[in-house]
Scaffold this motif. Sequence first.
Motif, mmCIF file in Angstrom:
data_model
loop_
_atom_site.group_PDB
_atom_site.id
_atom_site.type_symbol
_atom_site.label_atom_id
_atom_site.label_comp_id
_atom_site.label_asym_id
_atom_site.label_seq_id
_atom_site.Cartn_x
_atom_site.Cartn_y
_atom_site.Cartn_z
ATOM 1 N N GLU A 145 1.667 -6.171 -6.379
ATOM 2 C CA GLU A 145 2.976 -6.676 -5.960
ATOM 3 C C GLU A 145 3.039 -6.845 -4.446
ATOM 4 O O GLU A 145 3.634 -7.817 -3.939
ATOM 5 C CB GLU A 145 4.078 -5.733 -6.437
ATOM 6 N N CYS A 146 2.420 -5.923 -3.728
ATOM 7 C CA CYS A 146 2.398 -6.023 -2.263
ATOM 8 C C CYS A 146 1.595 -7.246 -1.820
ATOM 9 O O CYS A 146 2.006 -7.979 -0.909
ATOM 10 C CB CYS A 146 1.812 -4.754 -1.647
ATOM 11 N N ALA A 147 0.458 -7.488 -2.475
ATOM 12 C CA ALA A 147 -0.342 -8.666 -2.158
ATOM 13 C C ALA A 147 0.438 -9.937 -2.467
ATOM 14 O O ALA A 147 0.399 -10.920 -1.702
ATOM 15 C CB ALA A 147 -1.649 -8.637 -2.943
ATOM 16 N N GLN A 148 1.167 -9.937 -3.566
ATOM 17 C CA GLN A 148 1.967 -11.111 -3.948
ATOM 18 C C GLN A 148 3.024 -11.407 -2.891
ATOM 19 O O GLN A 148 3.240 -12.569 -2.512
ATOM 20 C CB GLN A 148 2.624 -10.869 -5.306
ATOM 21 N N LEU A 149 3.697 -10.379 -2.398
ATOM 22 C CA LEU A 149 4.757 -10.583 -1.415
ATOM 23 C C LEU A 149 4.217 -11.133 -0.091
ATOM 24 O O LEU A 149 4.919 -11.854 0.613
ATOM 25 C CB LEU A 149 5.507 -9.267 -1.169
ATOM 26 N N THR A 150 2.991 -10.794 0.248
ATOM 27 C CA THR A 150 2.401 -11.313 1.482
ATOM 28 C C THR A 150 1.700 -12.652 1.268
ATOM 29 O O THR A 150 1.058 -13.168 2.182
ATOM 30 C CB THR A 150 1.399 -10.301 2.076
ATOM 31 N N GLY A 151 1.816 -13.207 0.078
ATOM 32 C CA GLY A 151 1.289 -14.534 -0.195
ATOM 33 C C GLY A 151 -0.139 -14.579 -0.678
ATOM 34 O O GLY A 151 -0.695 -15.659 -0.863
ATOM 35 N N ASP A 152 -0.753 -13.418 -0.912
ATOM 36 C CA ASP A 152 -2.145 -13.390 -1.373
ATOM 37 C C ASP A 152 -2.163 -13.311 -2.902
ATOM 38 O O ASP A 152 -2.528 -12.291 -3.493
ATOM 39 C CB ASP A 152 -2.882 -12.207 -0.755
ATOM 40 N N ASN A 153 -1.798 -14.417 -3.540
ATOM 41 C CA ASN A 153 -1.706 -14.429 -5.006
ATOM 42 C C ASN A 153 -3.068 -14.295 -5.668
ATOM 43 O O ASN A 153 -3.173 -13.781 -6.787
ATOM 44 C CB ASN A 153 -1.028 -15.716 -5.475
ATOM 45 N N ALA A 180 -3.800 -10.645 -5.802
ATOM 46 C CA ALA A 180 -2.873 -10.041 -6.761
ATOM 47 C C ALA A 180 -3.294 -10.351 -8.192
ATOM 48 O O ALA A 180 -3.271 -9.479 -9.075
ATOM 49 C CB ALA A 180 -1.457 -10.539 -6.502
ATOM 50 N N LEU A 181 -3.686 -11.603 -8.427
ATOM 51 C CA LEU A 181 -4.072 -12.026 -9.769
ATOM 52 C C LEU A 181 -5.370 -11.353 -10.201
ATOM 53 O O LEU A 181 -5.485 -10.865 -11.341
ATOM 54 C CB LEU A 181 -4.232 -13.550 -9.785
ATOM 55 N N THR A 182 -6.341 -11.281 -9.289
ATOM 56 C CA THR A 182 -7.623 -10.655 -9.620
ATOM 57 C C THR A 182 -7.442 -9.196 -9.982
ATOM 58 O O THR A 182 -7.980 -8.712 -10.990
ATOM 59 C CB THR A 182 -8.594 -10.783 -8.426
ATOM 60 N N GLN A 183 -6.679 -8.486 -9.163
ATOM 61 C CA GLN A 183 -6.494 -7.061 -9.424
ATOM 62 C C GLN A 183 -5.743 -6.821 -10.722
ATOM 63 O O GLN A 183 -6.095 -5.932 -11.509
ATOM 64 C CB GLN A 183 -5.743 -6.396 -8.271
ATOM 65 N N ARG A 229 2.916 -3.438 -18.172
ATOM 66 C CA ARG A 229 3.128 -3.683 -16.739
ATOM 67 C C ARG A 229 2.288 -4.864 -16.262
ATOM 68 O O ARG A 229 2.770 -5.726 -15.521
ATOM 69 C CB ARG A 229 2.772 -2.435 -15.933
ATOM 70 N N CYS A 230 1.037 -4.882 -16.683
ATOM 71 C CA CYS A 230 0.142 -5.965 -16.267
ATOM 72 C C CYS A 230 0.617 -7.311 -16.818
ATOM 73 O O CYS A 230 0.589 -8.331 -16.105
ATOM 74 C CB CYS A 230 -1.282 -5.683 -16.731
ATOM 75 N N ASN A 231 1.056 -7.326 -18.054
ATOM 76 C CA ASN A 231 1.528 -8.587 -18.641
ATOM 77 C C ASN A 231 2.761 -9.107 -17.911
ATOM 78 O O ASN A 231 2.887 -10.317 -17.664
ATOM 79 C CB ASN A 231 1.834 -8.391 -20.126
ATOM 80 N N ALA A 232 3.681 -8.214 -17.572
ATOM 81 C CA ALA A 232 4.882 -8.645 -16.846
ATOM 82 C C ALA A 232 4.518 -9.188 -15.465
ATOM 83 O O ALA A 232 5.073 -10.194 -15.012
ATOM 84 C CB ALA A 232 5.865 -7.484 -16.721
ATOM 85 N N GLN A 233 3.572 -8.527 -14.793
ATOM 86 C CA GLN A 233 3.147 -8.990 -13.478
ATOM 87 C C GLN A 233 2.402 -10.325 -13.573
ATOM 88 O O GLN A 233 2.603 -11.224 -12.746
ATOM 89 C CB GLN A 233 2.265 -7.924 -12.814
ATOM 90 N N LEU A 234 1.555 -10.480 -14.585
ATOM 91 C CA LEU A 234 0.844 -11.747 -14.766
ATOM 92 C C LEU A 234 1.814 -12.890 -15.073
ATOM 93 O O LEU A 234 1.593 -14.036 -14.652
ATOM 94 C CB LEU A 234 -0.192 -11.616 -15.886
ATOM 95 N N ALA A 235 2.883 -12.595 -15.792
ATOM 96 C CA ALA A 235 3.885 -13.623 -16.075
ATOM 97 C C ALA A 235 4.473 -14.168 -14.779
ATOM 98 O O ALA A 235 4.732 -15.375 -14.651
ATOM 99 C CB ALA A 235 4.986 -13.056 -16.962
ATOM 100 N N ARG A 236 4.676 -13.301 -13.810
ATOM 101 C CA ARG A 236 5.215 -13.742 -12.514
ATOM 102 C C ARG A 236 4.155 -14.483 -11.695
ATOM 103 O O ARG A 236 4.449 -15.492 -11.052
ATOM 104 C CB ARG A 236 5.732 -12.536 -11.733
ATOM 105 N N LEU A 237 2.931 -13.985 -11.725
ATOM 106 C CA LEU A 237 1.874 -14.571 -10.894
ATOM 107 C C LEU A 237 1.427 -15.946 -11.388
ATOM 108 O O LEU A 237 0.978 -16.787 -10.602
ATOM 109 C CB LEU A 237 0.667 -13.631 -10.847
ATOM 110 N N ALA A 263 1.646 -17.781 -18.659
ATOM 111 C CA ALA A 263 2.736 -16.916 -18.183
ATOM 112 C C ALA A 263 3.679 -16.570 -19.335
ATOM 113 O O ALA A 263 4.093 -15.416 -19.501
ATOM 114 C CB ALA A 263 3.498 -17.602 -17.058
ATOM 115 N N ALA A 264 4.014 -17.573 -20.147
ATOM 116 C CA ALA A 264 4.910 -17.351 -21.297
ATOM 117 C C ALA A 264 4.281 -16.379 -22.291
ATOM 118 O O ALA A 264 4.966 -15.516 -22.861
ATOM 119 C CB ALA A 264 5.224 -18.674 -21.971
ATOM 120 N N HIS A 265 2.967 -16.530 -22.507
ATOM 121 C CA HIS A 265 2.264 -15.642 -23.438
ATOM 122 C C HIS A 265 2.318 -14.195 -22.955
ATOM 123 O O HIS A 265 2.632 -13.271 -23.724
ATOM 124 C CB HIS A 265 0.816 -16.100 -23.579
#
Length: 606
Positions: free
Chosen positions: A403-411, A414-417, A436-444, A453-455
């Motif tokens: 989430e921290c990587a996502q906020l700083t624009g390093d998607n 974030a996606l790899t981790q 938790r991972c599925n919810a985060q991947l939906a956003r990423l 993302a929908a899946h």
Amino acid sequence: GWTGAGHRAIALDDLELPVALDVLRAWGVKGEDAALARVIEPLNTGGFYHALSVAVLGSYLGNFAGGDPNRAPDFSLLDAKDSDDPKARKLYRILEQYARALTAVERDLLSRVSLFPRGVKVEHLGWIAQSSGEVAGALIGLADRELVRILERLKALGLVFRYETDGQIVFSAHPFLREFFRSLLGTKPESVHESVRAKLALTLDARPRSWPRAPKLLDLYELLVEETLLAGRDQEAFDLCWYALGNYANLGWVLGESARGLRVLKYILPYQFSRSDANSAHMNDVGLFSRDLGDLGEARAAFARCRELNSGDRVNEPISVCNLAWVELDAARFPQALLHSETAVSLAIESNDHFQTAISFASRATSHFALGDITEAKNDFRSATDAFSGKPLVSIWGIAESECAQLTGDNVAALTQTRENRERSLQADYNPDLCRCNAQLARLLLSVDPAQAAHHLHEAQTFANRCGMVELQLRCFHAACEFSCHLGDHPQSIAEGDAGILLADTCGFGKCSIDLRLALAETYLAAGDPRQALQNARNALDRSEQPDCQYAWGKADGLHFCGVAHLRLGEDELASQRLTAALEIRERLGHGRVEETRRALEMCNA
């Protein structure tokens, strides 16, 4: 305590006189209004009548007195003085008369049903009936079908009720009635519970090779824990929680059965054990389950008590302190979270526990990040990874770093981790982490692969709704709000955001309360409603600026969305002020969306 925080209390009032008379007549009591009113006059409290007392009195008169109101039990003025609860004393007077009217078999069956606070199945009553004389009482030798016949008779009298669970009928009694009829038992309650415990124990392994997962098997183990406690075998009950059910390691990390876990631990909460580590382990799991279920106050208290019990324990004390830090992160009390995290890091390094050191550094990194100390946060995340043998952080700590990587624009990072975290969760069968991972991947994946993302969102919502863990549900609300907004379905996005805010506010998850309001502000801007956007953004900003919060990212985004809303409303001066302040904070943070603020400010100044 929940009233006014998203919940509405429904008071179960006493009965007015006409309703009380209707209740009596429904039980077959005969007579004019005046005669019936005289019968229940001793139950009168300020013009109202205690509903349960009226019902029990009506049942007695209708079933054992031919409906004749003149055969009602006598009351005296002492009934109102002999007890701290006059209603209770009067009801006891009715029940004393009622008990004399029942047969010995009915009394003994009712007294045994009253021993089980969550109800009892006929099968277990059958075990009691096949036991020795004192345990079985007048039920001795009765077959299940005979027990059912008598139970149905007691149900018709209004003394027990029944419900079905997993296709099996469960009988129970009103708590007030249980208290009275238990006193008629005629033997030690522990002896009756032991007869049930012994039968259950024959079919269940106290230390199975693998922890149970099937709901019906979990039900049996839960009943065994409860009956073991009620039979007076305290330590055995604790050992069953730990070695058979697996406590949080199984019920929490694997199954997400937090409600069951907390319920089981609450059975043994009043008991103290000779080993301090048993008590501290118990309190730690109470805290974990309470956090899962959204009770941060109880979680905080449990972890604080756990720390007291673990004081000086180099292995367990840092765990307690780190757990306290995560509660404060949930509550958006970031300065306090940082203090706990710093203590946890010191204790973990001293203990030379690499795993605990890793999660303590991750906790401190997340606290620093929320407060806007980005350099310190990155350094701590690196230290956490080093302590974790150089491997990417996993579980909730890996999600925090993502989430921290996502906020700083390093998607990409974030996606790899998150994908690596998800793979590890699948392999270990850690279903809450998978959610938790599925919810985060939906956003990423929103902008790069909406179908995936929908899946992931569907998978996350399915598990979160089934297990009821509040943190997981909030993650799903946040992801669904952003997902629906991205698709242009603004009404659905608003519905998801509002539902998430209600849950977050009710349970005190302050960080989610802020983040969801910011997501909702963005949705309202996309929907062309800058006033509602301004309201949500300003609320998020106010919360972020509180002295015990100081959420730097909430301030930056709150200022940005306030500025954009003012701009849409034609309030250029206010827009310029807000956007200028937002730009300063976003630049300092290295915010991944800082260019949006620059563009909005250029439009404002054009």
